[in-house]
Design a protein around this motif. Sequence first.
Motif, PDB file in Angstrom:
ATOM      1  N   THR A  51       0.981  -1.200  -0.097  1.00 27.08           N
ATOM      2  CA  THR A  51       0.062   0.133   0.075  1.00 27.08           C
ATOM      3  C   THR A  51       0.964   1.236  -0.007  1.00 27.08           C
ATOM      4  OG1 THR A  51      -1.544  -1.034   1.387  1.00 27.08           O
ATOM      5  CG2 THR A  51      -1.896   1.090   1.291  1.00 27.08           C
ATOM      6  N   MET A  59       1.068   5.360   0.034  1.00 28.17           N
ATOM      7  CA  MET A  59       0.126   6.412   0.441  1.00 28.17           C
ATOM      8  C   MET A  59       0.873   7.784   0.499  1.00 28.17           C
ATOM      9  SD  MET A  59      -0.916   4.323   3.949  1.00 28.17           S
ATOM     10  CE  MET A  59      -1.981   5.126   4.842  1.00 28.17           C
ATOM     11  N   GLN A  65       3.228   0.632   3.188  1.00 29.07           N
ATOM     12  CA  GLN A  65       2.993  -0.666   4.112  1.00 29.07           C
ATOM     13  C   GLN A  65       2.919  -1.962   3.420  1.00 29.07           C
ATOM     14  OE1 GLN A  65       0.155   1.275   6.687  1.00 29.07           O
ATOM     15  NE2 GLN A  65      -1.661  -0.180   5.829  1.00 29.07           N
ATOM     16  N   ASP A  66       2.822  -2.979   4.207  1.00 27.39           N
ATOM     17  CA  ASP A  66       2.392  -4.234   3.830  1.00 27.39           C
ATOM     18  C   ASP A  66       3.454  -4.581   2.919  1.00 27.39           C
ATOM     19  OD1 ASP A  66       0.197  -3.797   5.066  1.00 27.39           O
ATOM     20  OD2 ASP A  66      -1.154  -3.176   3.351  1.00 27.39           O
ATOM     21  N   LYS A 111      -5.241   8.435   5.564  1.00 18.59           N
ATOM     22  CA  LYS A 111      -6.063   7.214   5.609  1.00 18.59           C
ATOM     23  C   LYS A 111      -5.682   6.296   6.714  1.00 18.59           C
ATOM     24  CE  LYS A 111      -7.875   6.295   1.588  1.00 18.59           C
ATOM     25  NZ  LYS A 111      -7.802   5.615   0.177  1.00 18.59           N
ATOM     26  N   ILE A 162     -11.631  -1.090   2.277  1.00 17.70           N
ATOM     27  CA  ILE A 162     -10.177  -0.703   1.337  1.00 17.70           C
ATOM     28  C   ILE A 162      -9.619  -2.003   0.649  1.00 17.70           C
ATOM     29  CG2 ILE A 162      -7.850  -0.126   1.616  1.00 17.70           C
ATOM     30  CD1 ILE A 162      -8.382   1.803   3.663  1.00 17.70           C
ATOM     31  N   ALA A 163      -9.868  -3.203   1.290  1.00 16.03           N
ATOM     32  CA  ALA A 163      -9.461  -4.590   0.563  1.00 16.03           C
ATOM     33  C   ALA A 163     -10.219  -4.836  -0.263  1.00 16.03           C
ATOM     34  CB  ALA A 163      -9.407  -5.468   1.711  1.00 16.03           C
ATOM     35  N   ARG A 210      -9.489  -3.109  -3.449  1.00 18.94           N
ATOM     36  CA  ARG A 210      -8.544  -3.401  -4.058  1.00 18.94           C
ATOM     37  C   ARG A 210      -8.832  -4.881  -4.770  1.00 18.94           C
ATOM     38  NH1 ARG A 210      -3.146  -2.520  -0.500  1.00 18.94           N
ATOM     39  NH2 ARG A 210      -2.214  -3.252  -2.559  1.00 18.94           N
ATOM     40  N   LYS A 220      -1.468 -10.401   5.264  1.00 22.84           N
ATOM     41  CA  LYS A 220      -0.401  -9.518   5.232  1.00 22.84           C
ATOM     42  C   LYS A 220       0.969 -10.137   5.840  1.00 22.84           C
ATOM     43  CE  LYS A 220      -2.087  -5.551   6.781  1.00 22.84           C
ATOM     44  NZ  LYS A 220      -2.353  -4.133   6.870  1.00 22.84           N
TER      45      LYS A 220
END
Length: 299
Positions: free
Chosen positions: A59, A61, A81-82, A188, A263-264, A267, A281
Amino acid sequence: MSRFKYTHGGGVLTEEQRQFYEDNGYIIIRNNVNPALLDEVRQRFIDICDGKVDPGFMTVMKDPSLKNKGVKGEYLINKIQDWLFDEVLFKYAIDKPVTDVISSIVGPNITAAHSMLINKPPDSDPGASLHPLHQDLHYFPFRPADRIAASWTAMERVDEKNGCLYVIPGSHKGQLYPHSYPEGYKNKLYHGVHGLDHLPKVNVVMEKGDTVFFHPILLHGSGPNYTKGFRKAISVHYADSNCYFIDVKGTTQENISQEVEKIAAKRGAVGISFENVWKSKSRLVTGTPGNFQNFDSHL
Ligand SMILES: O=C(O)CCC(=O)C(=O)O
């Protein structure tokens, strides 16, 4: 009965260091991570920001105050992240000086659950570059809290001028508070707790390579970057692989679980549960696989 509740015996932390963590909910280890590793992860971050490396599952941002300012790359992106399945960034998650301390807190079976590289670019609005006071457990549907710990390593000097972390010592002994978005700019998922700003804070001033380890109920946040330079840090949250998952419906965590599931779904992972988002994750670091390893589909 052991006088230690928040740490695990037989590891690298001395009795004195364990006692400090027990009392305060954090411990700083100076000169912990090799600067060459931090330079490698910094370059990887820049390559992802510049589109030279496909972020894939990660992700990425953007700073909300810089989105329309014509800046790009690391001047715009404030967090990736992730990244636990990126083999360059993952080197930090398995770096022995980090995982040795983590095993002194969560024990020998370690799952890396959450991963972030946080950047505070220059010229961001102070309201966008600060991270409000919060507790990381708000984000996690696994327990017990005492078998979860964060590592956060400074990638350059961090102090009050460029947005170091601050902590409220001892707050890990308290409760998990309700969290929601602060007034003003919204990064976010940067939820905060409200009404506790009067509590005495300690600024965690660190040099490049220093790592702070902290408990997920510890109240903490970070200030704005007022300088013309960057402020970068790399962070992983680790859990005992045998942590169990809880249903957060009807708790203070329901708001974050709904937001994360939305959000998932956007995606492409339509219908995935908050629990399975976390499982997908996460990545085993060492020891026996546990409750995170029974769902292997990445988002
Ligand atoms: O790096 C920062 O500025 C804040 C990081 C933090 O507190 C978090 O992501 O939980």
